[in-house]
Write a protein that holds these residues in place. Structure first.
Motif, PDB file in Angstrom:
ATOM      1  N   ASN A   9       0.849  -1.200   0.000  1.00  0.00           N
ATOM      2  CA  ASN A   9       0.000   0.000   0.000  1.00  0.00           C
ATOM      3  C   ASN A   9       0.883   1.247   0.000  1.00  0.00           C
ATOM      4  OD1 ASN A   9      -2.787  -1.295   0.649  1.00  0.00           O
ATOM      5  ND2 ASN A   9      -1.357  -2.212   2.080  1.00  0.00           N
ATOM      6  N   ILE A  10       0.313   2.340  -0.424  1.00  0.00           N
ATOM      7  CA  ILE A  10       1.076   3.590  -0.503  1.00  0.00           C
ATOM      8  C   ILE A  10       1.340   4.173   0.877  1.00  0.00           C
ATOM      9  CG2 ILE A  10       0.983   5.971  -1.329  1.00  0.00           C
ATOM     10  CD1 ILE A  10      -0.698   4.909  -3.683  1.00  0.00           C
ATOM     11  N   CYS A  11       0.334   4.113   1.747  1.00  0.00           N
ATOM     12  CA  CYS A  11       0.464   4.751   3.059  1.00  0.00           C
ATOM     13  C   CYS A  11      -0.317   3.979   4.105  1.00  0.00           C
ATOM     14  CB  CYS A  11      -0.027   6.195   2.987  1.00  0.00           C
ATOM     15  SG  CYS A  11      -1.760   6.336   2.516  1.00  0.00           S
ATOM     16  N   ILE A  12      -0.123   4.392   5.359  1.00  0.00           N
ATOM     17  CA  ILE A  12      -0.840   3.791   6.488  1.00  0.00           C
ATOM     18  C   ILE A  12      -1.226   4.902   7.458  1.00  0.00           C
ATOM     19  CG2 ILE A  12       1.259   3.334   7.835  1.00  0.00           C
ATOM     20  CD1 ILE A  12      -0.056   0.663   8.710  1.00  0.00           C
ATOM     21  N   THR A  13      -2.383   4.763   8.062  1.00  0.00           N
ATOM     22  CA  THR A  13      -2.816   5.720   9.084  1.00  0.00           C
ATOM     23  C   THR A  13      -2.528   5.128  10.466  1.00  0.00           C
ATOM     24  OG1 THR A  13      -5.038   4.789   9.260  1.00  0.00           O
ATOM     25  CG2 THR A  13      -4.709   6.532   7.611  1.00  0.00           C
ATOM     26  N   ARG A  14      -2.656   5.957  11.466  1.00  0.00           N
ATOM     27  CA  ARG A  14      -2.467   5.474  12.830  1.00  0.00           C
ATOM     28  C   ARG A  14      -3.494   4.407  13.166  1.00  0.00           C
ATOM     29  NH1 ARG A  14      -5.647   5.780  16.278  1.00  0.00           N
ATOM     30  NH2 ARG A  14      -6.528   7.721  15.587  1.00  0.00           N
ATOM     31  N   ALA A  15      -4.732   4.617  12.758  1.00  0.00           N
ATOM     32  CA  ALA A  15      -5.795   3.658  13.044  1.00  0.00           C
ATOM     33  C   ALA A  15      -5.524   2.313  12.354  1.00  0.00           C
ATOM     34  CB  ALA A  15      -7.150   4.213  12.607  1.00  0.00           C
ATOM     35  N   GLU A  16      -5.064   2.357  11.103  1.00  0.00           N
ATOM     36  CA  GLU A  16      -4.736   1.113  10.393  1.00  0.00           C
ATOM     37  C   GLU A  16      -3.593   0.391  11.089  1.00  0.00           C
ATOM     38  OE1 GLU A  16      -5.853   2.090   5.771  1.00  0.00           O
ATOM     39  OE2 GLU A  16      -3.976   2.876   6.578  1.00  0.00           O
ATOM     40  N   TYR A  17      -2.576   1.144  11.500  1.00  0.00           N
ATOM     41  CA  TYR A  17      -1.441   0.539  12.196  1.00  0.00           C
ATOM     42  C   TYR A  17      -1.897  -0.095  13.508  1.00  0.00           C
ATOM     43  CZ  TYR A  17       2.965   0.056  14.673  1.00  0.00           C
ATOM     44  OH  TYR A  17       4.031  -0.456  15.389  1.00  0.00           O
ATOM     45  N   SER A  18      -2.782   0.573  14.212  1.00  0.00           N
ATOM     46  CA  SER A  18      -3.305   0.073  15.475  1.00  0.00           C
ATOM     47  C   SER A  18      -4.041  -1.253  15.267  1.00  0.00           C
ATOM     48  CB  SER A  18      -4.238   1.107  16.094  1.00  0.00           C
ATOM     49  OG  SER A  18      -4.803   0.639  17.278  1.00  0.00           O
ATOM     50  N   ARG A  19      -4.892  -1.312  14.250  1.00  0.00           N
ATOM     51  CA  ARG A  19      -5.625  -2.548  13.956  1.00  0.00           C
ATOM     52  C   ARG A  19      -4.684  -3.657  13.477  1.00  0.00           C
ATOM     53  NH1 ARG A  19      -9.449   1.058  11.849  1.00  0.00           N
ATOM     54  NH2 ARG A  19      -8.582   0.814   9.762  1.00  0.00           N
ATOM     55  N   LEU A  20      -3.745  -3.303  12.628  1.00  0.00           N
ATOM     56  CA  LEU A  20      -2.804  -4.274  12.062  1.00  0.00           C
ATOM     57  C   LEU A  20      -1.977  -4.958  13.140  1.00  0.00           C
ATOM     58  CD1 LEU A  20      -1.514  -5.299   9.321  1.00  0.00           C
ATOM     59  CD2 LEU A  20       0.134  -3.457   9.618  1.00  0.00           C
ATOM     60  N   THR A  21      -1.544  -4.187  14.125  1.00  0.00           N
ATOM     61  CA  THR A  21      -0.675  -4.716  15.170  1.00  0.00           C
ATOM     62  C   THR A  21      -1.429  -5.096  16.444  1.00  0.00           C
ATOM     63  OG1 THR A  21      -0.209  -2.457  15.895  1.00  0.00           O
ATOM     64  CG2 THR A  21       1.351  -3.468  14.355  1.00  0.00           C
ATOM     65  N   ASN A  22      -2.732  -4.822  16.468  1.00  0.00           N
ATOM     66  CA  ASN A  22      -3.583  -5.146  17.616  1.00  0.00           C
ATOM     67  C   ASN A  22      -3.094  -4.473  18.903  1.00  0.00           C
ATOM     68  OD1 ASN A  22      -5.886  -6.355  18.655  1.00  0.00           O
ATOM     69  ND2 ASN A  22      -4.781  -8.164  19.325  1.00  0.00           N
ATOM     70  N   ILE A  23      -2.804  -3.172  18.793  1.00  0.00           N
ATOM     71  CA  ILE A  23      -2.388  -2.380  19.951  1.00  0.00           C
ATOM     72  C   ILE A  23      -3.313  -1.171  20.100  1.00  0.00           C
ATOM     73  CG2 ILE A  23       0.031  -3.102  19.866  1.00  0.00           C
ATOM     74  CD1 ILE A  23       0.704  -0.499  18.448  1.00  0.00           C
ATOM     75  N   THR A  24      -3.204  -0.482  21.230  1.00  0.00           N
ATOM     76  CA  THR A  24      -4.048   0.688  21.470  1.00  0.00           C
ATOM     77  C   THR A  24      -3.629   1.840  20.567  1.00  0.00           C
ATOM     78  OG1 THR A  24      -2.609   1.598  23.185  1.00  0.00           O
ATOM     79  CG2 THR A  24      -4.324   0.037  23.897  1.00  0.00           C
ATOM     80  N   ASP A  25      -4.547   2.791  20.398  1.00  0.00           N
ATOM     81  CA  ASP A  25      -4.250   3.978  19.591  1.00  0.00           C
ATOM     82  C   ASP A  25      -3.082   4.771  20.178  1.00  0.00           C
ATOM     83  OD1 ASP A  25      -6.265   3.326  17.854  1.00  0.00           O
ATOM     84  OD2 ASP A  25      -7.693   4.782  18.637  1.00  0.00           O
ATOM     85  N   ARG A  26      -3.045   4.848  21.494  1.00  0.00           N
ATOM     86  CA  ARG A  26      -1.977   5.592  22.169  1.00  0.00           C
ATOM     87  C   ARG A  26      -0.611   4.958  21.887  1.00  0.00           C
ATOM     88  NH1 ARG A  26      -2.765   7.658  28.124  1.00  0.00           N
ATOM     89  NH2 ARG A  26      -1.867   9.651  27.605  1.00  0.00           N
ATOM     90  N   ARG A  27      -0.543   3.629  21.988  1.00  0.00           N
ATOM     91  CA  ARG A  27       0.706   2.911  21.717  1.00  0.00           C
ATOM     92  C   ARG A  27       1.077   3.022  20.234  1.00  0.00           C
ATOM     93  NH1 ARG A  27       5.107   0.078  24.004  1.00  0.00           N
ATOM     94  NH2 ARG A  27       6.213  -0.426  22.114  1.00  0.00           N
ATOM     95  N   ALA A  28       0.079   2.991  19.354  1.00  0.00           N
ATOM     96  CA  ALA A  28       0.320   3.130  17.919  1.00  0.00           C
ATOM     97  C   ALA A  28       0.954   4.489  17.621  1.00  0.00           C
ATOM     98  CB  ALA A  28      -0.978   2.959  17.146  1.00  0.00           C
ATOM     99  N   SER A  29       0.443   5.541  18.241  1.00  0.00           N
ATOM    100  CA  SER A  29       1.004   6.880  18.047  1.00  0.00           C
ATOM    101  C   SER A  29       2.459   6.931  18.511  1.00  0.00           C
ATOM    102  CB  SER A  29       0.192   7.919  18.813  1.00  0.00           C
ATOM    103  OG  SER A  29      -1.089   8.029  18.259  1.00  0.00           O
TER     104      SER A  29
END
Length: 56
Positions: A9-29
């Motif tokens: 994919n061209i890019c990833i958002t914080r929310a996508e990264y959070s779902r992909l890695t199964n971590i909280t939004d805070r940890r993803a940031s």
């Protein structure tokens, strides 16, 4: 895991990264900020429309 996603994919958002890695939004940031500091990814956009792309 994120780099494989960015290869397909061209890019990833914080929310996508959070779902992909199964971590909280805070940890993803936090993780994304570390990747930025290390130069692995770049930030594009601002506010709610921030996306992260693979640094070349």
């Amino acid at each position: 895991m994120m780099l494989k996603f960015l290869e397909a994919n061209i890019c990833i958002t914080r929310a996508e990264y959070s779902r992909l890695t199964n971590i909280t939004d805070r940890r993803a940031s936090s993780d994304l900020q570390e990747y930025l500091a290390e130069g692995i990814i770049r930030k594009r956009g601002g506010g709610r429309s921030v996306v992260y792309i693979k640094n070349q």
